[in-house]
Design a protein around this motif. Structure first.
Motif, mmCIF file in Angstrom:
data_model
loop_
_atom_site.group_PDB
_atom_site.id
_atom_site.type_symbol
_atom_site.label_atom_id
_atom_site.label_comp_id
_atom_site.label_asym_id
_atom_site.label_seq_id
_atom_site.Cartn_x
_atom_site.Cartn_y
_atom_site.Cartn_z
ATOM 1 N N GLY A 6 -6.609 -3.458 -10.111
ATOM 2 C CA GLY A 6 -5.190 -3.724 -10.216
ATOM 3 C C GLY A 6 -4.573 -3.590 -8.840
ATOM 4 N N GLY A 7 -5.218 -3.167 -7.704
ATOM 5 C CA GLY A 7 -4.634 -2.961 -6.550
ATOM 6 C C GLY A 7 -4.484 -1.563 -6.039
ATOM 7 N N VAL A 8 -3.801 -1.356 -4.917
ATOM 8 C CA VAL A 8 -3.639 0.029 -4.338
ATOM 9 C C VAL A 8 -2.730 0.783 -5.154
ATOM 10 C CG1 VAL A 8 -2.792 1.379 -2.400
ATOM 11 C CG2 VAL A 8 -4.101 -0.929 -1.881
ATOM 12 N N LYS A 9 -3.210 2.141 -5.567
ATOM 13 C CA LYS A 9 -2.598 2.922 -6.375
ATOM 14 C C LYS A 9 -2.355 4.394 -5.595
ATOM 15 C CE LYS A 9 -3.601 0.451 -10.014
ATOM 16 N NZ LYS A 9 -2.406 -0.185 -10.618
ATOM 17 N N ILE A 10 -2.927 4.869 -4.486
ATOM 18 C CA ILE A 10 -2.701 6.014 -3.930
ATOM 19 C C ILE A 10 -2.723 5.744 -2.311
ATOM 20 C CG2 ILE A 10 -3.395 8.412 -3.384
ATOM 21 C CD1 ILE A 10 -2.502 7.891 -6.271
ATOM 22 N N VAL A 11 -1.800 6.196 -1.688
ATOM 23 C CA VAL A 11 -1.674 5.968 -0.280
ATOM 24 C C VAL A 11 -1.723 7.273 0.268
ATOM 25 C CG1 VAL A 11 -0.513 5.235 1.537
ATOM 26 C CG2 VAL A 11 -0.521 3.975 -0.430
ATOM 27 N N THR A 12 -2.681 7.636 1.282
ATOM 28 C CA THR A 12 -2.611 9.058 2.061
ATOM 29 C C THR A 12 -2.418 8.751 3.577
ATOM 30 O OG1 THR A 12 -5.003 9.055 2.676
ATOM 31 C CG2 THR A 12 -4.174 10.005 0.267
ATOM 32 N N LYS A 62 -3.013 14.154 5.335
ATOM 33 C CA LYS A 62 -1.589 14.943 5.608
ATOM 34 C C LYS A 62 -0.398 14.816 4.646
ATOM 35 C CE LYS A 62 -1.454 16.822 9.234
ATOM 36 N NZ LYS A 62 -1.399 18.247 9.473
ATOM 37 N N SER A 63 -0.430 13.560 3.959
ATOM 38 C CA SER A 63 0.339 13.331 2.830
ATOM 39 C C SER A 63 -0.301 12.361 2.012
ATOM 40 C CB SER A 63 1.696 12.713 3.367
ATOM 41 O OG SER A 63 1.401 11.247 3.666
ATOM 42 N N ILE A 64 0.139 12.340 0.738
ATOM 43 C CA ILE A 64 -0.400 11.631 -0.504
ATOM 44 C C ILE A 64 0.769 11.330 -1.310
ATOM 45 C CG2 ILE A 64 -1.202 13.649 -1.815
ATOM 46 C CD1 ILE A 64 -3.552 11.901 -2.608
ATOM 47 N N SER A 65 0.568 10.204 -1.719
ATOM 48 C CA SER A 65 1.710 9.508 -2.724
ATOM 49 C C SER A 65 1.196 8.510 -3.519
ATOM 50 C CB SER A 65 2.870 9.255 -2.144
ATOM 51 O OG SER A 65 2.603 8.150 -1.214
ATOM 52 N N SER A 66 1.855 8.102 -4.823
ATOM 53 C CA SER A 66 1.502 6.995 -5.327
ATOM 54 C C SER A 66 2.012 5.693 -4.778
ATOM 55 C CB SER A 66 2.157 6.915 -6.894
ATOM 56 O OG SER A 66 1.624 8.114 -7.403
ATOM 57 N N ALA A 67 1.310 4.689 -4.884
ATOM 58 C CA ALA A 67 1.612 3.451 -4.225
ATOM 59 C C ALA A 67 2.859 2.948 -4.646
ATOM 60 C CB ALA A 67 0.734 2.411 -4.184
ATOM 61 N N ASN A 68 3.247 3.287 -5.978
ATOM 62 C CA ASN A 68 4.519 2.739 -6.471
ATOM 63 C C ASN A 68 5.540 3.222 -6.315
ATOM 64 O OD1 ASN A 68 2.251 1.092 -7.860
ATOM 65 N ND2 ASN A 68 2.656 2.299 -10.043
#
Length: 135
Positions: free
Chosen positions: A28-34, A129-135
Motif C-alpha cells: 500500500g505504500g510507505v508506512k514508516i519514515v526515519t 534519529k527520528s521515526i514516525s508513521s508516514a500518515n
C-alpha cells in the motif's frame, strides 16, 4: 520499535541517502519514515568495518554522528572508534557491524539501527534519529 512501528515486519525498505531517510513500506505504500545517519559498512571481501566518516563516497550531511563517534574514540583512546578500518578479529562480520553501530547508537542517543545487506556479503549500517508513521 517492533511494537510501536512494526519494524522487522514490513515487506520492503528503501533508503535515500540524498534525503537522509529510511522508508518502510508494504504493497500500500510507505508506512514508516526515519531520519538517518550512516554508521559504516562491513566488507566480506576485506573482512573489516569501514566507518562512514572515512568513506568519501557518502554524503557529508549523513556523517555528523559518525564524526562524533570518532571524536569520542580519540578523546577516550578507543582505537576501534577512532581508526577508519576495524579488522574482523573473529568469524562474525555481522556481529562486528552491530557492535560498532550499537556503540554509535549509544554515544549519539539514537533511537535504533538498521542493517542493509549488500551483494558482496557485507552490509551498510544506518542509525535512525527520528521515526514516525508516514500518515
Amino acid at each position: 520499535m517492533h511494537r510501536d512501528f512494526r519494524l522487522g515486519s514490513w515487506s520492503r525498505y528503501d533508503y535515500d541517502l540524498t534525503a537522509g531517510k529510511l522508508l518502510f513500506s508494504d504493497e500500500g505504500g510507505v508506512k514508516i519514515v526515519t531520519e538517518i545517519q550512516i554508521a559504516g559498512s562491513t566488507s566480506a571481501k576485506a573482512s573489516n568495518w569501514l566507518w562512514a566518516w572515512a568513506n568519501s563516497n557518502l554524503p557529508s550531511e549523513l556523517l555528523s554522528d559518525a564524526k562524533l563517534v570518532r571524536s569520542f574514540g580519540e578523546k577516550n583512546s578507543i582505537d576501534e572508534l577512532a581508526q577508519a578500518y576495524v579488522p574482523n578479529a573473529g568469524n562474525d562480520l555481522e556481529a562486528l557491524g552491530w557492535e560498532l553501530t550499537g556503540t554509535m547508537v549509544r554515544i549519539c542517543h539514537a533511537l535504533g539501527a538498521y542493517r542493509s545487506p549488500r551483494g558482496e556479503g557485507g552490509a551498510l549500517y544506518l542509525i535512525f534519529k527520528s521515526i514516525s508513521s508516514a500518515n
